[in-house]
Design a protein around this motif. Structure first.
Motif, PDB file in Angstrom:
ATOM      1  N   LEU A   1     -80.260   2.382 -17.551  1.00 28.02           N
ATOM      2  CA  LEU A   1     -78.897   2.904 -17.603  1.00 28.02           C
ATOM      3  C   LEU A   1     -78.880   4.282 -18.265  1.00 28.02           C
ATOM      4  O   LEU A   1     -78.196   5.195 -17.801  1.00 28.02           O
ATOM      5  N   MET A   2     -79.652   4.439 -19.320  1.00 25.21           N
ATOM      6  CA  MET A   2     -79.732   5.740 -19.973  1.00 25.21           C
ATOM      7  C   MET A   2     -80.404   6.771 -19.065  1.00 25.21           C
ATOM      8  O   MET A   2     -79.996   7.931 -19.017  1.00 25.21           O
ATOM      9  N   ALA A   3     -81.429   6.347 -18.327  1.00 27.25           N
ATOM     10  CA  ALA A   3     -82.096   7.255 -17.390  1.00 27.25           C
ATOM     11  C   ALA A   3     -81.155   7.677 -16.268  1.00 27.25           C
ATOM     12  O   ALA A   3     -81.108   8.854 -15.895  1.00 27.25           O
TER      13      ALA A   3
ATOM     14  N   PHE B   1     -79.863  11.456 -15.442  1.00 32.21           N
ATOM     15  CA  PHE B   1     -79.986  12.007 -14.091  1.00 32.21           C
ATOM     16  C   PHE B   1     -78.638  12.512 -13.582  1.00 32.21           C
ATOM     17  O   PHE B   1     -78.546  13.618 -13.041  1.00 32.21           O
ATOM     18  N   LEU B   2     -77.584  11.715 -13.758  1.00 35.23           N
ATOM     19  CA  LEU B   2     -76.253  12.131 -13.311  1.00 35.23           C
ATOM     20  C   LEU B   2     -75.786  13.369 -14.057  1.00 35.23           C
ATOM     21  O   LEU B   2     -75.177  14.270 -13.472  1.00 35.23           O
ATOM     22  N   LEU B   3     -76.072  13.417 -15.339  1.00 34.41           N
ATOM     23  CA  LEU B   3     -75.703  14.586 -16.145  1.00 34.41           C
ATOM     24  C   LEU B   3     -76.408  15.839 -15.628  1.00 34.41           C
ATOM     25  O   LEU B   3     -75.782  16.891 -15.463  1.00 34.41           O
ATOM     26  N   ALA B   4     -77.691  15.726 -15.346  1.00 34.04           N
ATOM     27  CA  ALA B   4     -78.450  16.876 -14.852  1.00 34.04           C
ATOM     28  C   ALA B   4     -77.935  17.340 -13.488  1.00 34.04           C
ATOM     29  O   ALA B   4     -77.748  18.544 -13.264  1.00 34.04           O
ATOM     30  N   ILE B   5     -77.686  16.403 -12.592  1.00 39.57           N
ATOM     31  CA  ILE B   5     -77.177  16.767 -11.268  1.00 39.57           C
ATOM     32  C   ILE B   5     -75.792  17.406 -11.386  1.00 39.57           C
ATOM     33  O   ILE B   5     -75.484  18.391 -10.717  1.00 39.57           O
TER      34      ILE B   5
ATOM     35  N   ALA C   1     -69.600  10.915 -15.845  1.00 40.67           N
ATOM     36  CA  ALA C   1     -70.235   9.627 -15.547  1.00 40.67           C
ATOM     37  C   ALA C   1     -71.609   9.529 -16.205  1.00 40.67           C
ATOM     38  O   ALA C   1     -71.991   8.467 -16.716  1.00 40.67           O
ATOM     39  N   GLY C   2     -72.357  10.623 -16.222  1.00 41.11           N
ATOM     40  CA  GLY C   2     -73.670  10.621 -16.855  1.00 41.11           C
ATOM     41  C   GLY C   2     -73.592  10.422 -18.351  1.00 41.11           C
ATOM     42  O   GLY C   2     -74.356   9.648 -18.930  1.00 41.11           O
ATOM     43  N   ILE C   3     -72.661  11.096 -18.994  1.00 43.11           N
ATOM     44  CA  ILE C   3     -72.491  10.931 -20.442  1.00 43.11           C
ATOM     45  C   ILE C   3     -72.066   9.501 -20.759  1.00 43.11           C
ATOM     46  O   ILE C   3     -72.576   8.885 -21.706  1.00 43.11           O
ATOM     47  N   ALA C   4     -71.139   8.962 -19.950  1.00 47.59           N
ATOM     48  CA  ALA C   4     -70.678   7.590 -20.181  1.00 47.59           C
ATOM     49  C   ALA C   4     -71.811   6.581 -20.003  1.00 47.59           C
ATOM     50  O   ALA C   4     -71.979   5.671 -20.825  1.00 47.59           O
ATOM     51  N   ALA C   5     -72.597   6.725 -18.942  1.00 55.96           N
ATOM     52  CA  ALA C   5     -73.696   5.792 -18.692  1.00 55.96           C
ATOM     53  C   ALA C   5     -74.752   5.870 -19.792  1.00 55.96           C
ATOM     54  O   ALA C   5     -75.255   4.841 -20.256  1.00 55.96           O
TER      55      ALA C   5
END
Length: 71
Positions: A5-7, A11-15, A52-56
């Motif tokens: 989940l952290m990975a 990934f979402l944050l980077a994208i 979404a990336g920060i939340a995940a």
């Protein structure tokens, strides 16, 4: 599971950061976000991915901390 989940969050944050237009300031991006989706699709999608990336990543970190305390 929490590492995945952290990975995924990272990934979402980077994208999301790569999706947001780099030639504009924060003020310009936030101005576009207030206008509507049609005017700023790229900024909307990038912002949603970043959030979404920060939340995940945060949820994964909390789950990991709780699991370490209980075991």
């Amino acid at each position: 599971p929490w590492l995945m989940l952290m990975a995924l969050g990272s990934f979402l944050l980077a994208i999301g950061l790569l999706t947001i237009p780099h030639d504009e300031s924060f003020k310009e991006i936030f101005g576009k976000l207030g206008g509507g989706f049609a005017a700023a699709k790229q900024a909307f999608v990038g912002s949603i991915l970043v959030i979404a990336g920060i939340a995940a990543a945060a949820v994964g970190a909390v789950i990991g901390m709780v699991q370490r305390k209980t075991s």
